[in-house]
Design an enzyme around this catalytic site. Structure first.
Site, PDB file in Angstrom:
ATOM      1  N   HIS A  99     -42.515 -49.888  66.185  1.00  0.00           N
ATOM      2  CA  HIS A  99     -42.594 -48.757  66.199  1.00  0.00           C
ATOM      3  C   HIS A  99     -41.823 -48.536  67.037  1.00  0.00           C
ATOM      4  CE1 HIS A  99     -46.281 -45.515  66.597  1.00  0.00           C
ATOM      5  NE2 HIS A  99     -45.276 -45.299  66.463  1.00  0.00           N
TER       6      HIS A  99
ATOM      7  N   GLU B 155     -51.417 -52.512  64.365  1.00  0.00           N
ATOM      8  CA  GLU B 155     -50.705 -52.877  65.496  1.00  0.00           C
ATOM      9  C   GLU B 155     -50.657 -52.741  66.875  1.00  0.00           C
ATOM     10  OE1 GLU B 155     -48.042 -48.143  66.570  1.00  0.00           O
ATOM     11  OE2 GLU B 155     -48.157 -49.379  64.593  1.00  0.00           O
TER      12      GLU B 155
ATOM     13  N   ARG C  11     -47.645 -42.661  60.699  1.00  0.00           N
ATOM     14  CA  ARG C  11     -48.974 -43.674  61.556  1.00  0.00           C
ATOM     15  C   ARG C  11     -49.143 -44.013  60.443  1.00  0.00           C
ATOM     16  NH1 ARG C  11     -46.853 -42.277  65.328  1.00  0.00           N
ATOM     17  NH2 ARG C  11     -48.129 -40.673  67.892  1.00  0.00           N
TER      18      ARG C  11
END
Length: 334
Positions: A294, A262, A233
């Protein structure tokens, strides 16, 4: 029942549609759930969301007012969800508690090796028929020290790969993983792990206790030539502090598949409009930094497991069952 799914990637769409058929229809949207798109869910009892969905108080209230009763998030992390508000609104919220740990662990190692061996720079050069080796000097992983912060299923998978490279293993977690200990991992305090590791990889969830676990102090403890990898994360790393260290010439390399800010950027095409995030813009300019969007979880195996778990979560909701995936246990009728 027709289910509304937000933030569906093109590769995911056929998997989601097939998994829900023939019991349910699913309307797949490529837009992400935000305060602006939440009204689209009006009239849908069940919706499914992606990892970067905004499930804060305002969005949850909009969803509840529109008749939504169940939210099935297609991810493990849930730091984007205001669970207290969801409970107050009697919304059932479920996630995917686990999927292929190998997808993320293998990608973390992909980043580590790409950074170490300067793969991006090398591939870019050869496209221009520049076959020099200047600036591409890497180093063996064998015999060096891997520090694994978080040794759950993904951290364990990462550790097994590190063991295969013949690395010394240091671990930090709230509880020891016997499988990692069996591989020769020594559990130490975080300060020692940071100081001694040649490679540090993060595999802890984002919680208040882990927010900016890698901040200015932690970065200062790391070796000047260490590699830092984050496939968990974005909020685990203080990106501003990281930029400062990189500007000072510290760290051999950094691989980031996640970024604290993000949301609103990752999974979207910003190539024609640019971004106004100066920190991210600076990060991607460093030659020893790789930023990906991601995608660590994004394998056929993991996505299929995520979709299957999401279908089960919806089925459990409709049948009035609970499972380990349920975060807020509201059921039909209250």
């Amino acid at each position: 029942m027709e289910i509304l799914a937000f933030g569906v990637q093109s590769d995911e769409k056929p998997l989601i549609e097939k998994a829900f058929a023939p019991e349910h229809e699913v309307r797949c949207l490529d837009v992400f759930l935000t305060k602006d798109t939440a009204p689209i869910a009006a009239g849908y009892e069940v919706i499914s969301t992606s990892v970067n969905a905004d499930l804060g108080s305002g969005v949850l209230q909009t969803l509840a007012a529109g008749g939504t009763q169940m939210i099935a998030q297609r991810s493990t992390g849930f730091n984007n969800i205001d669970l207290d508000v969801a409970e107050r609104l009697a919304l059932r919220v479920a996630r995917v508690a686990a999927y292929s740990p190998y997808s993320v662990a293998e990608f973390a190692w992909t980043l580590a090796l790409a950074v170490n061996r300067r793969i991006i720079r090398a591939a870019s050069r050869t496209r221009d028929f520049d076959f020099r080796l200047d600036g591409l000097l890497g180093r063996d992983m064998h015999g060096r020290t891997a520090g694994v912060i978080g040794t759950g299923k993904i951290g364990e998978a990462f550790t097994r790969i590190a063991h295969g490279f013949g690395m010394k293993l240091l671990g930090w977690d709230v509880a020891e993983n016997p499988a990692c200990v069996g591989l020769g991992m020594e559990y130490v305090d975080k300060e020692r792990l940071l100081a001694e590791s040649d490679l540090v990889s993060l595999h802890v969830p984002l919680l208040p206790a882990t927010h900016h676990i890698i901040g200015a102090d932690a970065l200062a403890r790391m070796k000047d030539d260490a590699i830092l990898i984050n496939s968990s994360r974005g909020g685990l790393i203080d990106a501003t502090a990281l930029v400062a260290e990189l500007r000072a010439g510290r760290l051999l390399g950094v691989g980031l598949d996640v970024y604290e800010a993000e949301a609103g950027l990752f999974f979207l095409d910003k190539s024609l409009e640019g971004i106004d995030d100066d920190t991210l813009a600076r990060l991607v300019t460093f030659p020893n930094v790789i930023v990906t969007s991601h995608q660590a979880y994004y394998t056929q195996d993991a996505v299929a497991q995520i979709v299957d778990a999401t279908v089960r979560n919806v089925a459990d909701y409709l049948a009035g069952r609970r499972s380990d995936n349920v975060l807020v246990p509201a059921l039909p009728g209250g």
